[in-house]
Write an enzyme that holds these catalytic residues in place. Structure first.
Site, PDB file in Angstrom:
ATOM      1  CE1 TYR A  24      75.813  46.042 -15.218  1.00  0.00           C
ATOM      2  CE2 TYR A  24      77.735  46.595 -16.499  1.00  0.00           C
ATOM      3  CZ  TYR A  24      76.964  46.782 -15.381  1.00  0.00           C
ATOM      4  OH  TYR A  24      77.316  47.699 -14.444  1.00  0.00           O
TER       5      TYR A  24
ATOM      6  CE  LYS B  19      79.015  40.268  -0.386  1.00  0.00           C
ATOM      7  NZ  LYS B  19      79.479  41.093   0.744  1.00  0.00           N
TER       8      LYS B  19
ATOM      9  CG  ASP C 178      81.545  43.635   1.403  1.00  0.00           C
ATOM     10  OD1 ASP C 178      82.506  42.989   0.928  1.00  0.00           O
ATOM     11  OD2 ASP C 178      80.780  43.164   2.274  1.00  0.00           O
TER      12      ASP C 178
ATOM     13  CG  ASP D 187      79.689  50.193 -14.494  1.00  0.00           C
ATOM     14  OD1 ASP D 187      80.229  51.305 -14.590  1.00  0.00           O
ATOM     15  OD2 ASP D 187      78.543  49.959 -14.940  1.00  0.00           O
TER      16      ASP D 187
ATOM     17  CG  ASP E 153      81.496  55.678 -12.322  1.00  0.00           C
ATOM     18  OD1 ASP E 153      82.114  55.313 -13.338  1.00  0.00           O
ATOM     19  OD2 ASP E 153      80.383  56.254 -12.371  1.00  0.00           O
TER      20      ASP E 153
HETATM   21  C1  COI Z   1      75.823  51.980 -19.950  1.00  0.00           C
HETATM   22  C2  COI Z   1      76.613  51.177 -18.968  1.00  0.00           C
HETATM   23  C3  COI Z   1      76.376  49.733 -19.187  1.00  0.00           C
HETATM   24  C4  COI Z   1      78.049  51.457 -19.148  1.00  0.00           C
HETATM   25  C5  COI Z   1      78.794  51.895 -17.953  1.00  0.00           C
HETATM   26  O1  COI Z   1      78.335  52.427 -16.981  1.00  0.00           O
HETATM   27  C6  COI Z   1      80.222  51.726 -18.048  1.00  0.00           C
HETATM   28  O2  COI Z   1      80.691  50.945 -18.861  1.00  0.00           O
HETATM   29  O3  COI Z   1      80.930  52.362 -17.266  1.00  0.00           O
HETATM   30 MG    MG Z   2      79.944  53.070 -15.582  1.00  0.00          MG
END
Ligand code: COI
Ligand code: MG
Ligand code: NAI
Length: 355
Positions: free
Chosen positions: A136, A185, A217, A241, A245
């Site tokens: 990032y 990884k 993975d 990240d 999720d």
């Molecule tokens: C906009 C992304 C860099 C941010 C993201 O997906 C997160 O921090 O969960």
């Molecule tokens: Mg995110």
């Protein structure tokens, strides 16, 4: 105590409004609240997704409550003007290198997990995600190549960056169940080799923490196969990240998971931090009253605990949320019909009952 609220775009303002109602209901003494523009809305109003005024407001506060950024109207803008640059800018400008993302199952919610109920029941993990490095923030760009346009994003971590987030991970594990899984990884990435070797070095200072290593993975697979095996997951920006999720779907919804982004700066009451749901601006449901505000409300609880030293209030919010989640007040993300504000109402009612 000074809190800067940055609602942002899409469902950001909708969920932040409910967190604000909870904050107001606490009626904390000597609290100043500022509100600022960030993301696509800031670009439209001020020509920049992270206006200087917003950055200065965040710096001057003891804590930041952030909604979400991201606006489809801005998709074609050059990168520096896209809303997402605002949250990346805040994280780097404020030195927030440690992102804590707890994910724990709720009794009564197992039916909404994407996993079988008996597997979902065992989830109680914390993702400790490095937040100031990785792809990032690496060198990036576009160039022409024999195969047409070519984009690149450099992934890198140096030892100092890994060391400081590793300390955060080990210390978090000491306060939890004493287990830390470092996810990388290292079989193919140089970044990950440095990561793994550095984590092993730091581990010598934490003999009471049981360390293991997992390739990302495999970690993604283990997360849906048996998430109960994880206590603290220590990982880089990109992998953290994605895995967080994924963890949210194991718990039940991305609308439930909060996060704290911390650095080293101390305030009079705790550690300065930025607090936000792990989700984004969700343009697909924005403006429809369908967003689950629980992640934003739990982010406020984390803010009160870590930045303002208000453990009692944080605990009260978390207990109220647990009661609401176990009740039949559920939003569309959890198979129900409750609107964003109705979920906020239910949390406020439970808070009153717990007062
Ligand atoms: C906009 C992304 C860099 C941010 C993201 O997906 C997160 O921090 O969960
Ligand atoms: Mg995110
Ligand atoms: N920290 C931030 O501000 C973040 C910003 N983004 C940005 O948000 C925008 C949308 O990104 P997506 O990939 O769609 O991710 P997203 O997290 O916004 O949405 C993913 C899916 O989850 C649902 N969802 C998210 N939050 C929810 C909630 N509170 N209640 C119910 N359902 C919810 C959405 O409706 C969507 O179907 C993009 O511009 C992205 O860059 C994405 C993640 C983090």
């Amino acid at each position: 105590m000074k809190i800067a609220i940055l609602p942002g775009d899409g469902i950001g303002p909708e969920v932040t409004e409910q967190a604000r109602r909870v904050l107001d209901a606490l009626d904390l003494p000597k609290l100043t609240i500022w509100e600022g523009d960030v993301g696509g809305i800031a670009y439209k109003r001020h020509g920049h997704p992270l206006p200087q005024e917003t950055l200065e407001m965040a710096r001057a506060a003891d804590a930041v409550l952030f909604g979400a950024v991201g606006d489809p109207d801005c998709d074609d803008l050059p990168r520096e003007h896209r809303p997402e640059q605002a949250i990346l800018g805040l994280r780097s400008e404020l030195g927030l290198f440690a992102n804590l993302r707890p994910a724990a199952g709720y009794p009564g919610l197992e039916d909404m997990s994407s996993l079988r109920p008996e597997i979902a029941r065992g989830i109680d993990l914390l993702v400790v995600r490095e937040l100031n490095g990785d792809v990032y923030f690496g060198d990036k760009g576009e160039r022409s190549s024999d195969g047409g346009r070519e984009g690149w994003d450099a992934m890198s971590y140096n030892e100092a960056e890994v060391r400081r987030i590793a300390h955060t991970g080990f210390q978090a594990a000491q306060k939890r169940r004493g287990r830390l899984t470092s996810v990388d990884k290292a079989n193919v990435l140089e970044t990950s080799r440095i990561w793994r070797e550095t984590v092993i070095e730091v581990a010598k200072e934490y003999p009471d923490v049981e360390l293991d290593h997992m390739y990302v993975d495999n970690a993604a697979m283990q997360m849906v196969r048996s998430p109960g095996q994880f206590d603290v997951i220590l990982t880089g920006n990109l992998f953290g990240d994605i895995l967080s999720d994924q963890a949210s779907a194991c718990v039940g919804s991305i609308g439930l998971l909060a996060s704290a982004s911390m650095g080293e700066r101390q305030t009079d009451f705790g550690t300065f931090g930025l607090y936000e749901p792990i989700h984004g601006s969700a343009p697909d449901i924005a403006g429809q009253g369908k967003a689950n505000p629980i992640a934003a409300i739990l982010s406020l609880a984390m803010l009160l605990r870590h930045s303002l030293g208000r453990e009692n209030e944080a605990g009260r919010i978390e207990r109220a949320v647990a009661k609401v989640v176990a009740s039949d007040v559920r939003g569309a993300d959890l198979g129900g019909t409750a609107s964003t504000s109705e979920i906020g109402d239910a949390v406020l009612r439970q808070m009153t009952a717990l007062a």
